[in-house]
Design a protein around this motif. Structure first.
Motif, short mmCIF file in Angstrom:
data_model
loop_
_atom_site.label_atom_id
_atom_site.label_comp_id
_atom_site.label_asym_id
_atom_site.label_seq_id
_atom_site.Cartn_x
_atom_site.Cartn_y
_atom_site.Cartn_z
N ALA A 447 0.49 -0.90 -0.24
CA ALA A 447 -0.17 0.43 0.09
C ALA A 447 0.77 1.44 0.30
O ALA A 447 0.38 2.34 -0.99
CB ALA A 447 -1.19 0.40 1.61
N THR A 451 0.13 5.04 -1.22
CA THR A 451 -0.83 6.35 -1.04
C THR A 451 -0.35 7.92 -1.20
O THR A 451 0.87 8.61 -1.57
CB THR A 451 -0.76 6.05 0.23
OG1 THR A 451 1.46 5.73 0.62
CG2 THR A 451 -1.52 4.87 0.90
N ARG A 453 -1.49 12.25 -2.56
CA ARG A 453 -2.26 13.18 -3.27
C ARG A 453 -1.97 13.26 -4.48
O ARG A 453 -0.80 13.20 -4.74
CB ARG A 453 -2.47 14.31 -2.57
CG ARG A 453 -2.64 14.28 -1.12
CD ARG A 453 -2.84 15.80 -0.16
NE ARG A 453 -4.23 16.69 -0.30
CZ ARG A 453 -4.60 16.21 0.43
NH1 ARG A 453 -5.14 15.08 1.60
NH2 ARG A 453 -6.01 17.16 0.53
N VAL A 465 -5.43 8.76 -2.04
CA VAL A 465 -5.19 7.39 -2.11
C VAL A 465 -4.58 7.46 -0.71
O VAL A 465 -3.42 8.06 -0.41
CB VAL A 465 -4.08 6.73 -3.11
CG1 VAL A 465 -4.29 5.11 -3.05
CG2 VAL A 465 -4.51 7.62 -4.48
N SER A 466 -5.32 6.48 -0.07
CA SER A 466 -4.99 5.86 1.55
C SER A 466 -4.29 4.59 1.94
O SER A 466 -5.33 3.59 0.60
CB SER A 466 -5.83 6.30 2.47
OG SER A 466 -6.95 5.96 2.42
N GLY A 467 -3.72 3.58 2.98
CA GLY A 467 -3.45 2.43 2.67
C GLY A 467 -3.00 2.05 3.62
O GLY A 467 -2.58 2.99 4.34
N ASP A 468 -3.37 0.85 4.12
CA ASP A 468 -3.36 -0.45 5.37
C ASP A 468 -3.31 -1.45 5.31
O ASP A 468 -3.43 -1.96 4.12
CB ASP A 468 -3.78 0.46 6.76
CG ASP A 468 -5.51 0.52 6.69
OD1 ASP A 468 -5.76 -0.66 5.71
OD2 ASP A 468 -6.16 0.83 7.19
N ILE A 472 -6.62 -1.07 -0.14
CA ILE A 472 -6.00 0.56 -0.77
C ILE A 472 -7.42 1.04 -0.74
O ILE A 472 -8.36 0.39 -1.24
CB ILE A 472 -5.27 0.60 -1.97
CG1 ILE A 472 -3.49 0.18 -1.18
CG2 ILE A 472 -4.79 1.50 -2.53
CD1 ILE A 472 -3.33 -0.84 -2.38
N ASN A 529 1.30 14.08 -0.57
CA ASN A 529 1.46 12.61 0.41
C ASN A 529 0.28 12.86 1.35
O ASN A 529 0.25 14.07 1.82
CB ASN A 529 2.98 12.10 1.14
CG ASN A 529 4.16 12.00 0.17
OD1 ASN A 529 4.09 11.21 -0.44
ND2 ASN A 529 5.55 12.43 0.98
#
Length: 529
Positions: A447, A451, A453, A465-468, A472, A529
């Motif tokens: 991910a 991740t 902007r 975009v975000s992820g963990d 994602i 970011n």
């Protein structure tokens, strides 16, 4: 005295004939048509109006369901519905009439009339626009990306132009490919006004509707204007029907308010070439490589059960439409509905089959294994397609396919063709051959690579975009986060469309591209970011 009849009088007489009450349909045709519309013939649902003409004379006009659920108003053959994209042929006809008048040429550069559009280095001709081979992105796809999908605000043709003028890229070079794009026809409405001095609505009324006797037809250039006899539009969900009227003032791509009787008048006028543009309207477009496609000028040239069919369907809000001509059989069909669940093309064909000569039974083909499987991606767009082998055949994205002939399978969007060398292509209903390449699926990419902007280079929108460890997601204005499902290297699928990440020479993600079915490679640059 027939020798003194003018073309206008002839047109009016033709319109008067088609405005008359329908004569009785032969044998049991009416009962068979009633059976098709039985699901909408009760007193608690919206429905449809259907019109059939043979040899230029109506033989059946019927209506089913309610025009207004709240007021319990029954639909009639004179109820007015919106025709959706069936309207496109009317915008194209206006352009062709202006060409006939010597006011423009289909060979003209669109920037001659709309200089606000960017210079893409290759000329977009008006003939490219009437056949969806211009490469212009569909404005609805761009608007949805910005957070206001179609029919969520009162868009106008000026809004469409604003979106089109800031697109730095095309879907493809003009004339290289076919891709349905409403933008073409909204811009055509602007061209008609700039060339003729009349809005498309005025031009249509004075040059088409009134002369032909289409007394119940007008363009929806003001969605709030009162239209006596208009049926409301509905769609349905788990709780039942809900109102799905159109609140847009953009038109040309759709927006024709009409009746089945008026559409039969229009079809007859095209059969008789009353307006002098029928041949050009139905002439199939030719791509730069010399290959003809099925799409003509706002209308499609196809075959149905081996018979020539000139038709177009429509869908906007909860309205559905379909109008078709079978020239050799002198048969005309007009279908208008206010029930969003209706598949107008499928229903229209079922009606047409009642009045057309019976088709020869198809010889069944049974495919023999081994069957192909794997993940493929369209070469032009990157859209993935998963083929899986089963005991009886194959599925495409989980949908079972019907074998047609060795290596060929009937699939949504066109036949899939597998070569002996392992290649895959799709022959679309428009006659376009789309190539695929085999790709390796990716299950769980890191991910952290993705991740950040991302700001659009064309449009006022930023994606996050975000992820963990759970996956994602991507955010856009006005919408909850959307899950990104990995497909193959750097490519994800989502409800937004296809998301393809771009890397630099060092392997760092520097941007992404968003594609959906009508707008390709809308570019975003990493902005933080």
């Amino acid at each position: 005295m027939p020798a003194l009849k003018s073309p206008l009088i002839a047109a009016l007489l033709a319109g008067a004939a088609l405005s008359a009450p329908a004569i009785a349909a032969p044998d049991d045709s009416a009962a068979r048509v009633d059976a098709i519309f039985a699901p909408w013939s009760g007193g608690a649902s919206p429905g449809c109006a259907i019109g059939v003409a043979k040899n230029g004379k109506p033989i059946l006009q019927r209506a089913y369901g309610l025009a207004d659920l709240e007021l319990d108003v029954r639909a009639t053959p004179a109820s007015i519905y919106e025709a959706g994209s069936t309207s496109k042929q009317f915008a194209a006809a206006a352009l062709l009439m202006l060409e006939r008048d010597g006011k423009l040429s289909l060979d003209d550069d669109v920037r001659k009339y709309i200089p606000e559009l960017p210079d893409y280095g290759k000329t977009i001709q008006l003939r490219h626009m009437v056949s969806h081979i211009s490469g212009l992105r569909d404005w609805g796809s761009v608007a949805a990306l910005e957070g206001w999908p179609r029919n969520s605000r009162t868009a106008t043709n000026d809004h469409v132009l604003e979106i089109a003028r800031r697109q730095k890229g095309l879907n493809f070079a003009p004339g290289d490919h076919y891709l349905y794009s409403n933008t073409n026809f909204n811009l055509m409405a602007i061209i008609v006004q700039r060339v003729s001095g009349q809005t498309l609505a005025e031009f249509g009324r004075k040059r088409m509707f009134e002369p032909l006797g289409m007394t119940h037809t007008q363009w929806r250039d003001d969605h709030a204007r009162l239209v006596p006899g208009r049926a409301k539009a509905y769609d349905r969900n788990a709780d039942g029907y809900y109102i799905d009227n159109v609140i847009e003032d953009a038109y040309g791509n759709g927006g024709l308010l009409t009746t089945v009787g008026d559409l039969l008048i229009w079809n007859e006028a095209l059969d008789r070439n009353t307006l002098g543009i029928s041949e050009k309207l139905a002439t199939r477009a030719v791509l730069n490589d010399g290959k003809p496609i099925a799409y003509a000028a706002g209308i499609v040239q196809l075959e149905h059960e081996g018979l020539q069919e000139i038709a177009h369907s429509g869908a906007t809000g909860g309205y559905r439409a379909w109008a078709a001509r079978y020239p050799a059989q002198k048969l005309s069909i007009a279908l208008l509905c206010n029930a969003g669940e209706v598949n107008s093309t499928e229903i229209g064909h079922r009606v047409a089959d009642i009045f057309l000569p019976p088709a020869a039974p198809a010889k069944p083909y049974v495919a023999k294994g081994p069957f192909p499987s794997g993940l493929y991606a369209e070469v032009r767009t990157g859209f993935p397609l998963r083929i899986a082998a089963t005991a009886d055949g194959i599925t495409a994205d989980g949908r079972a396919l019907k074998p047609v002939s060795p290596g060929r399978w009937d699939a949504p969007g066109g036949d899939l063709i597998f070569g002996k060398d392992g290649s895959l292509s799709r022959l679309t209903r428009e006659g376009i051959m789309v190539a695929f390449r085999k790709v390796e699926p990716v299950a769980s990419p890191a991910a952290a690579d993705f991740t950040g902007r991302f700001a659009s280079i064309d449009n006022p929108v930023e994606l996050v975009v975000s992820g963990d460890g759970n996956g994602i997601a991507i955010n856009r204005p006005g919408w909850p986060p959307l899950k990104l499902t990995p497909s193959y290297k750097d490519v994800f699928v989502s409800e937004m469309g296809l998301i393809s990440f771009v890397r630099d020479g060092a392997g760092k993600v520097t941007g992404l591209k968003v594609s959906d079915g009508r707008a390709y490679n809308m570019a975003f640059e990493r902005s933080g970011n």
